[in-house]
Design a protein around this motif. Structure first.
Motif, PDB file in Angstrom:
ATOM      1  N   SER A  28    -120.720 -24.046  13.770  1.00  0.00           N
ATOM      2  CA  SER A  28    -121.171 -25.212  14.272  1.00  0.00           C
ATOM      3  C   SER A  28    -121.015 -26.418  12.785  1.00  0.00           C
ATOM      4  O   SER A  28    -120.710 -27.347  12.963  1.00  0.00           O
ATOM      5  N   HIS A  29    -121.354 -25.716  11.749  1.00  0.00           N
ATOM      6  CA  HIS A  29    -121.201 -26.445  10.346  1.00  0.00           C
ATOM      7  C   HIS A  29    -119.726 -26.884  10.317  1.00  0.00           C
ATOM      8  O   HIS A  29    -119.311 -27.870  10.034  1.00  0.00           O
ATOM      9  N   TRP A  30    -118.817 -26.076  10.614  1.00  0.00           N
ATOM     10  CA  TRP A  30    -117.400 -26.275  10.237  1.00  0.00           C
ATOM     11  C   TRP A  30    -116.917 -27.206  11.708  1.00  0.00           C
ATOM     12  O   TRP A  30    -116.209 -28.037  10.988  1.00  0.00           O
ATOM     13  N   PHE A  31    -117.399 -27.305  12.610  1.00  0.00           N
ATOM     14  CA  PHE A  31    -117.056 -28.365  13.466  1.00  0.00           C
ATOM     15  C   PHE A  31    -117.763 -29.643  13.221  1.00  0.00           C
ATOM     16  O   PHE A  31    -117.096 -30.683  13.410  1.00  0.00           O
ATOM     17  N   ASP A  32    -118.834 -29.702  12.396  1.00  0.00           N
ATOM     18  CA  ASP A  32    -119.334 -30.984  12.083  1.00  0.00           C
ATOM     19  C   ASP A  32    -118.612 -31.675  10.994  1.00  0.00           C
ATOM     20  O   ASP A  32    -118.443 -32.680  10.875  1.00  0.00           O
ATOM     21  N   HIS A  33    -118.078 -30.983  10.308  1.00  0.00           N
ATOM     22  CA  HIS A  33    -117.199 -31.325   9.068  1.00  0.00           C
ATOM     23  C   HIS A  33    -115.650 -31.358   9.076  1.00  0.00           C
ATOM     24  O   HIS A  33    -114.939 -31.551   8.447  1.00  0.00           O
ATOM     25  N   CYS A  34    -115.259 -30.672  10.284  1.00  0.00           N
ATOM     26  CA  CYS A  34    -113.912 -30.259  10.493  1.00  0.00           C
ATOM     27  C   CYS A  34    -112.877 -31.613  10.382  1.00  0.00           C
ATOM     28  O   CYS A  34    -111.661 -31.437   9.586  1.00  0.00           O
ATOM     29  N   ARG A  35    -113.177 -32.831  10.874  1.00  0.00           N
ATOM     30  CA  ARG A  35    -112.409 -34.041  10.465  1.00  0.00           C
ATOM     31  C   ARG A  35    -112.210 -34.252   9.312  1.00  0.00           C
ATOM     32  O   ARG A  35    -111.218 -35.040   8.854  1.00  0.00           O
ATOM     33  N   GLN A  36    -113.083 -34.029   8.430  1.00  0.00           N
ATOM     34  CA  GLN A  36    -112.813 -34.322   6.760  1.00  0.00           C
ATOM     35  C   GLN A  36    -111.792 -33.270   6.152  1.00  0.00           C
ATOM     36  O   GLN A  36    -111.783 -33.656   5.006  1.00  0.00           O
ATOM     37  N   LEU A  37    -111.659 -32.373   6.698  1.00  0.00           N
ATOM     38  CA  LEU A  37    -110.818 -31.059   6.475  1.00  0.00           C
ATOM     39  C   LEU A  37    -109.449 -31.160   6.388  1.00  0.00           C
ATOM     40  O   LEU A  37    -108.999 -31.324   7.622  1.00  0.00           O
ATOM     41  N   ASP A  38    -108.620 -30.745   5.519  1.00  0.00           N
ATOM     42  CA  ASP A  38    -107.242 -30.712   5.540  1.00  0.00           C
ATOM     43  C   ASP A  38    -106.747 -29.170   5.994  1.00  0.00           C
ATOM     44  O   ASP A  38    -106.815 -28.285   5.051  1.00  0.00           O
ATOM     45  N   PHE A  39    -106.390 -29.018   7.295  1.00  0.00           N
ATOM     46  CA  PHE A  39    -106.155 -27.597   7.966  1.00  0.00           C
ATOM     47  C   PHE A  39    -104.895 -27.072   6.887  1.00  0.00           C
ATOM     48  O   PHE A  39    -105.311 -25.711   6.747  1.00  0.00           O
ATOM     49  N   VAL A  40    -103.894 -27.659   6.360  1.00  0.00           N
ATOM     50  CA  VAL A  40    -102.883 -26.822   5.720  1.00  0.00           C
ATOM     51  C   VAL A  40    -103.385 -26.342   4.824  1.00  0.00           C
ATOM     52  O   VAL A  40    -103.111 -25.335   4.154  1.00  0.00           O
ATOM     53  N   LYS A  41    -104.368 -27.376   3.871  1.00  0.00           N
ATOM     54  CA  LYS A  41    -104.785 -26.697   2.456  1.00  0.00           C
ATOM     55  C   LYS A  41    -105.983 -25.775   2.869  1.00  0.00           C
ATOM     56  O   LYS A  41    -106.138 -24.810   2.079  1.00  0.00           O
ATOM     57  N   VAL A  42    -106.852 -25.587   3.918  1.00  0.00           N
ATOM     58  CA  VAL A  42    -107.639 -24.795   4.375  1.00  0.00           C
ATOM     59  C   VAL A  42    -106.948 -23.359   4.513  1.00  0.00           C
ATOM     60  O   VAL A  42    -107.307 -22.284   3.817  1.00  0.00           O
ATOM     61  N   ILE A  43    -105.795 -23.508   5.257  1.00  0.00           N
ATOM     62  CA  ILE A  43    -105.088 -22.260   5.411  1.00  0.00           C
ATOM     63  C   ILE A  43    -104.661 -21.800   4.143  1.00  0.00           C
ATOM     64  O   ILE A  43    -104.517 -20.421   3.985  1.00  0.00           O
ATOM     65  N   ALA A  44    -104.101 -22.371   3.272  1.00  0.00           N
ATOM     66  CA  ALA A  44    -103.585 -22.001   1.879  1.00  0.00           C
ATOM     67  C   ALA A  44    -104.400 -21.273   1.344  1.00  0.00           C
ATOM     68  O   ALA A  44    -104.402 -20.248   0.590  1.00  0.00           O
ATOM     69  N   ASN A  45    -105.722 -21.657   1.319  1.00  0.00           N
ATOM     70  CA  ASN A  45    -106.806 -21.405   0.454  1.00  0.00           C
ATOM     71  C   ASN A  45    -107.403 -20.071   0.988  1.00  0.00           C
ATOM     72  O   ASN A  45    -107.357 -19.034   0.353  1.00  0.00           O
ATOM     73  N   LEU A  46    -107.400 -19.937   2.315  1.00  0.00           N
ATOM     74  CA  LEU A  46    -107.533 -18.617   2.950  1.00  0.00           C
ATOM     75  C   LEU A  46    -106.632 -17.406   2.674  1.00  0.00           C
ATOM     76  O   LEU A  46    -106.923 -16.375   2.393  1.00  0.00           O
ATOM     77  N   LYS A  47    -105.213 -18.104   2.629  1.00  0.00           N
ATOM     78  CA  LYS A  47    -104.219 -16.789   2.333  1.00  0.00           C
ATOM     79  C   LYS A  47    -104.354 -16.391   0.779  1.00  0.00           C
ATOM     80  O   LYS A  47    -104.314 -15.052   0.409  1.00  0.00           O
ATOM     81  N   ARG A  48    -104.544 -17.382   0.054  1.00  0.00           N
ATOM     82  CA  ARG A  48    -105.040 -17.075  -1.462  1.00  0.00           C
ATOM     83  C   ARG A  48    -106.112 -16.128  -1.775  1.00  0.00           C
ATOM     84  O   ARG A  48    -106.130 -15.109  -2.246  1.00  0.00           O
ATOM     85  N   HIS A  49    -107.411 -16.569  -0.692  1.00  0.00           N
ATOM     86  CA  HIS A  49    -108.337 -15.702  -0.835  1.00  0.00           C
ATOM     87  C   HIS A  49    -108.296 -14.349  -0.316  1.00  0.00           C
ATOM     88  O   HIS A  49    -108.663 -13.254  -0.939  1.00  0.00           O
TER      89      HIS A  49
END
Length: 88
Positions: A28-49
């Protein structure tokens, strides 16, 4: 990010970290803020993590705000609770 991209993100996290089942509050928290997030950058951060940690990531480790959002300050205050304290 769209809600579909958030779902894709959680599916990927669950595939890599099979014992990680996000709580409904987290989704729910992610859904609340998803419009503000950049998907490509989030996926890149996940891969790095994933390359460096056997543990699932926290929101603050993945969140990358799109430059057009301009709303970083609305989340930054609550994030401070979860960041390491300086000098500790």
């Amino acid at each position: 990010m769209t809600k579909e991209e958030v779902v894709h993100l959680f599916v990927l996290i669950e595939m890599v970290y099979p014992y990680c089942v996000p709580k409904s509050e987290t989704v729910s928290h992610w859904f609340d803020h998803c419009r503000q997030l950049d998907f490509v950058k989030v996926i890149a951060n996940l891969k790095r993590h994933m390359k460096r940690s056997p543990y699932p990531p926290a929101f603050i480790e993945l969140a990358e705000f799109s430059s057009r959002a301009g709303t970083e300050n609305c989340i930054a205050s609550w994030m401070e609770e979860y960041e390491p304290r300086k000098g500790a």
